[in-house]
Design an enzyme around this catalytic site. Structure first.
Site, PDB file in Angstrom:
ATOM      1  N   ASP A 479       0.847  -1.186   0.000  1.00 34.37           N
ATOM      2  CA  ASP A 479       0.000   0.000   0.000  1.00 34.37           C
ATOM      3  C   ASP A 479       0.889   1.245   0.000  1.00 34.37           C
ATOM      4  OD1 ASP A 479      -2.737   1.189   0.401  1.00 34.37           O
ATOM      5  OD2 ASP A 479      -1.786   1.935   2.225  1.00 34.37           O
ATOM      6  N   GLU A 516       1.438   0.359  -4.905  1.00 38.97           N
ATOM      7  CA  GLU A 516       1.009   1.667  -5.383  1.00 38.97           C
ATOM      8  C   GLU A 516       2.222   2.593  -5.460  1.00 38.97           C
ATOM      9  OE1 GLU A 516      -3.445   2.460  -3.898  1.00 38.97           O
ATOM     10  OE2 GLU A 516      -2.009   2.226  -2.262  1.00 38.97           O
TER      11      GLU A 516
END
Length: 883
Positions: A479, A516
């Site tokens: 993340d 990400e």
């Protein structure tokens, strides 16, 4: 070393308090044992003041308390070049020489930087940030320490890194046991007995806490916890090698063979079974739902694996903070959402009343990184959550699927003295990234961690390796990976690569890494280190999500004020919806052609150096195609792009198309555009990524941020008779109210609720695309050179048809079945012809999967060998093969 001491209670100098005296902030940075970085004017006297008792304060304009004073000497020219490179955000700061004999003793108290005028009057005082000096003093030795519970011959040793602590003790089931400090590492440890197995424990840490400005004693769970009691009240001392925590066949578990190229299916553990009536009620929403072999959900996953999905990506399954873990403590909405109108605001209202205490959250709020989440266990107080997690992994592996964990090392749920803060109550001010004034950065939504610090980096590597070795996890999705240093991600990769089947029971090289790669916040643009962002990771083999193709296909971006902005897959120019956000007819046409160029780059795996002819006739590389001011192409190898059109974030693909397609679009055409949009990801050279349920037209009733929207808006419905989730009420006001004027008429429209036939058609056609992807190595080319050599867009240029992309793959010497494969993406509402000169006279047919399709429209696709012309129906992706 010159040290001046003023005892507590000394008479303060007279005079008014200085405007810049603020001990609640930390504007000075002790970056190594000999250097303090601080913006401080010349011509003043500067000091480092420390207090072992942590009682420094300002009274009547003077610093009082148990003061020990170290004069600071300004360094001409400021920081060295090496220091500026290490601390780029401090490059303009002044440098001061710190001469302290016992740095370790000073760091175990309160530290303040002080500025005085020539007469000794206090002008400025601020706290001091100490992560740099902690790394300098302890980092090398501490990084080699074994932390958390370590078992040798059945006997546990517990160790915690707490270099600034005054003392640390172990609370073992309420009994306090002294721990020993190792001065070289700052690690406190204690060795127990075999009888400690299964006992509850915590660390009792006495330490100066800058967030409250005093010495505190915290009872804190172990940051390296492997087991926990319900709601993470205490750590649980378990041995991951204990055979009682392993399901039958765990040691000999055979994994599916590593694929040529992964195809990833993103799934939330609770979503998977919470609404599945074929799962026993007590197992719904748990790890063990994945062991119910004949449930609707498991049958669906096996069918996807048969079609070509290789990995299930699980949203956070580590211990997170926001769900009560005992079922008896979980609340449910007081209303019956199904009984309310489809455009009502009542559903979201009653769900909001219990959102903080219900059973649902995505889980991006970490408490403990290396223990399974308890709310997914049948008994969160029992170490069996470890066994049940492993049963889930085994169940997925035996269904032909590898397992990816979504990991969130970039932030924690809380910091400071918050009861839900773990790291910061053990080593205050170290594990979190601090802004220039000492506040905890929160650009990621919560308290940002600092993976650039040695021991946070170690925690990440140790945690990932534990999940890989002891839980047989096959991949990790990071993340907000752009908040990590690139160097740290490479260390993760190297640590995994060292794992072997013989020694560790897993093949570390087969474990995939992606995340990400966004660039924002206090680290943006390399402000603090070289980040693990999209462009920076080129050449590493670590993947990043490809927002370029996503936005070009869907249209607009996730933060548009008007959600009706169209793209290639939602009718831009070819089927305008009337929104002024789309611009004039000419602007729409130009945007559509540019979107096609972005998609072409996406189809290559977003290769930076791939050269092709753009829609305006220029010869360009992927990097020369613009994406909101950034290069569309940024990878060095195709598998470094994770290619998708929807994910858990933002509206589902079905919901995005509900907003963007003209309201009068028939459902059959909506299904066609849905599958066509998905085909751009599935047939790309990148790593295809599919949000769970997208193959079934999944809707969240237009909710664009369903992280805390409860089971109702997040339903994953395996039985088409239950619908797809559309018309579940207006989505929660907190993140969607500005879109309600657009959403209300759509949700009230019964024609936007697909039938079983529509849902089944979408699922069948998605399966066909997956099987086509899997049918040829041409869809999984290994290198940029191979993509450049074999993949072309033969009709790209000024004469190309807006809304149509033709891609050709040369199979000679690689594909034993076909000389070439040609894919036509026809996003227009009309049948189209595409003449490819290289195919003139060739033996070309529709791909056998589509020739046998249940879709009568795609079966009408045809080829004229006399001219090399491909005929493709409206809103269809057709795949042709050359024998």
């Amino acid at each position: 070393m010159a040290v001046l001491t003023l005892a507590a209670g000394a008479v303060a100098m007279p005079g008014p308090a200085a405007a810049d005296v603020d001990l609640s902030r930390a504007r000075a940075h002790w970056i190594d044992r000999g250097t303090l970085a601080w913006k401080a004017p010349e011509g003043r006297r500067h000091e480092l003041v420390y207090s072992p008792s942590g009682d420094l304060r300002v009274e009547n304009g003077e610093l009082v308390g148990d003061r020990h004073v170290v004069p600071l000497r300004r360094v001409p020219g400021g920081l060295t070049a090496e220091q500026r490179a290490r601390w780029p955000h401090l490059a303009s700061y002044d440098a001061f020489r710190v001469n302290v004999r016992d740095v370790k003793a000073v760091l175990r108290g309160q530290v303040v930087a002080v500025e005085r005028d020539g007469g000794g009057r206090l002008l400025n005082a601020t706290g001091v940030q100490i992560p740099g000096v902690l790394d300098d003093v302890y980092g090398r030795a501490a990084s080699r320490a074994e932390l958390g519970p370590v078992w040798r011959h059945g006997t546990p040793t517990l160790s915690v890194w707490a270099p600034t602590a005054i003392r640390v003790a172990l609370d073992l089931d309420g009994r306090t046991i002294a721990m020993r400090r190792d001065d070289a590492t700052g690690v406190w440890s204690v060795t127990g007995t075999p009888a400690w197995k299964g006992r509850r424990y915590a660390f009792v840490v006495t330490v100066f806490a800058p967030s409250v400005g005093r010495v505190v004693t915290n009872t804190v769970t172990d940051p390296y916890s492997l087991g926990l009691t319900a709601d993470s009240r205490r750590s649980l001392l378990i041995d991951l090698d204990d055979p009682r925590l392993a399901p039958a066949g765990w040691k000999t578990l055979r994994k599916p063979a590593p694929p040529r190229r992964p195809t990833v299916y993103e799934l939330h553990v609770r979503d998977f079974s919470a609404s599945d009536r074929t799962v026993p009620e007590r197992l719904r929403g748990t790890y063990r739902a994945f062991t119910v072999r004949n449930s609707a959900g498991m049958r669906a996953l096996r069918a996807l694996a048969d079609d070509g999905v290789t990995h299930v990506h699980l949203l956070p399954v580590f211990d997170f903070a926001t769900v009560p873990e005992r079922r008896a403590d979980q609340r449910v909405p007081a209303c019956d959402p199904a009984a309310l109108p489809p455009d009502s605001d009542e559903q979201q209202k009653c769900i909001a009343e219990v959102r903080d205490t219900d059973a649902f959250n995505w889980g991006y709020d970490p408490l403990h990184y290396t223990a399974p989440e308890g709310s997914y266990a049948t008994d969160p107080d029992d170490p069996a959550r470890t066994k049940e997690f492993r049963e889930m992994v085994a169940g997925l592996n035996r269904s032909g699927l590898r397992v990816v964990m979504d990991v969130v090392y970039n932030h924690t749920h809380a910091a400071g003295q918050d009861p839900r803060s773990v790291l910061d109550r053990i080593v205050p001010g170290y594990y979190h990234r601090l802004l220039e004034d000492g506040r905890v950065a929160d650009s990621t939504c919560c308290a940002n961690t600092a993976p650039e610090h040695t021991m946070m980096d170690k925690l990440i590597v140790d945690s990932v390796v534990t999940w890989a070795r002891h839980y047989k996890v096959d991949g990790f999705r990071f993340d907000l990976m752009g908040h990590h240093p690139k160097a740290g991600m490479l260390r993760v990769r190297q640590a995994l690569d060292r794992l072997t089947l013989k020694r560790d029971g897993v093949d570390g090289r087969s474990i995939i890494l992606y995340g990400e790669g966004w660039d924002f916040g206090e680290v943006a643009g390399g402000a603090r280190f070289e980040q693990a962002t999209q462009a920076n990771l080129a050449g590493t083999g670590i993947g990043t999500f490809n927002d370029r193709l996503r936005d070009a296909v869907r249209g607009g971006g996730p933060f548009d004020a008007d959600p009706r902005r169209q793209g290639f897959g939602s009718g831009l120019w070819t089927a305008p919806n009337g929104s002024p956000a789309n611009g004039t007819d000419a602007e729409q046409r130009a945007r559509l052609l540019h979107a096609a160029d972005q998609i072409k780059v996406g189809l290559t795996g977003n290769l930076r150096d791939y050269r092709f002819t753009a829609s305006d006739g220029r010869s360009v590389t992927g990097a020369q195609i613009d994406y909101n001011g950034a290069p569309a192409g940024y990878t060095a190898a195709p598998r470094e792009a994770v290619t998708y059109v929807d994910a858990h974030d933002n509206e589902t693909l079905y919901d995005a198309l509900a907003y963007k397609l003209p309201p009068s679009t028939p459902m059959a055409d909506r299904v066609r555009m849905h599958v066509l949009s998905l085909s751009t990801a599935l047939l790309s050279q990148g790593v295809p990524f599919v949000h769970a349920g997208t193959e079934r037209l999944r809707s969240k009733s237009l909710d664009r941020n369903s992280y805390d929207s409860g089971d109702w808006f997040n339903r994953l419905l395996w039985d088409c008779r239950d619908g797809n989730g559309f018309g579940a009420g207006l989505p929660p006001a907190a993140d969607n109210q500005d879109k309600w004027p657009y959403a209300r008429p759509l949700l009230a429209d019964p024609s936007l609720r697909p039938s079983c036939a529509d849902i089944d058609a979408a699922r069948a056609r998605t399966g066909e695309l997956l099987r086509i992807k899997d049918s040829s190595p041409l869809f999984s080319l290994p290198t940029a050179d191979e993509v450049q050599r074999r993949l072309t867009f033969p009709l790209s240029g000024p004469g190309e048809t807006p809304g149509v992309i033709t891609m050709r793959l040369d199979g000679r010497g690689l594909d034993p079945r076909w000389k070439s494969i040609t894919v036509v993406f026809n996003a227009t509402p009309s049948a189209q012809t595409q003449t490819v000169p290289a195919l003139k006279g060739a033996a070309v047919t529709l791909h056998p999967v589509q020739a046998a399709s249940a879709d009568p429209v795609v079966r009408r696709s045809s080829f004229d060998p006399r001219t090399g012309t491909l005929h493709v129906p409206a809103r269809t992706t057709a795949v042709f093969v050359e024998s």
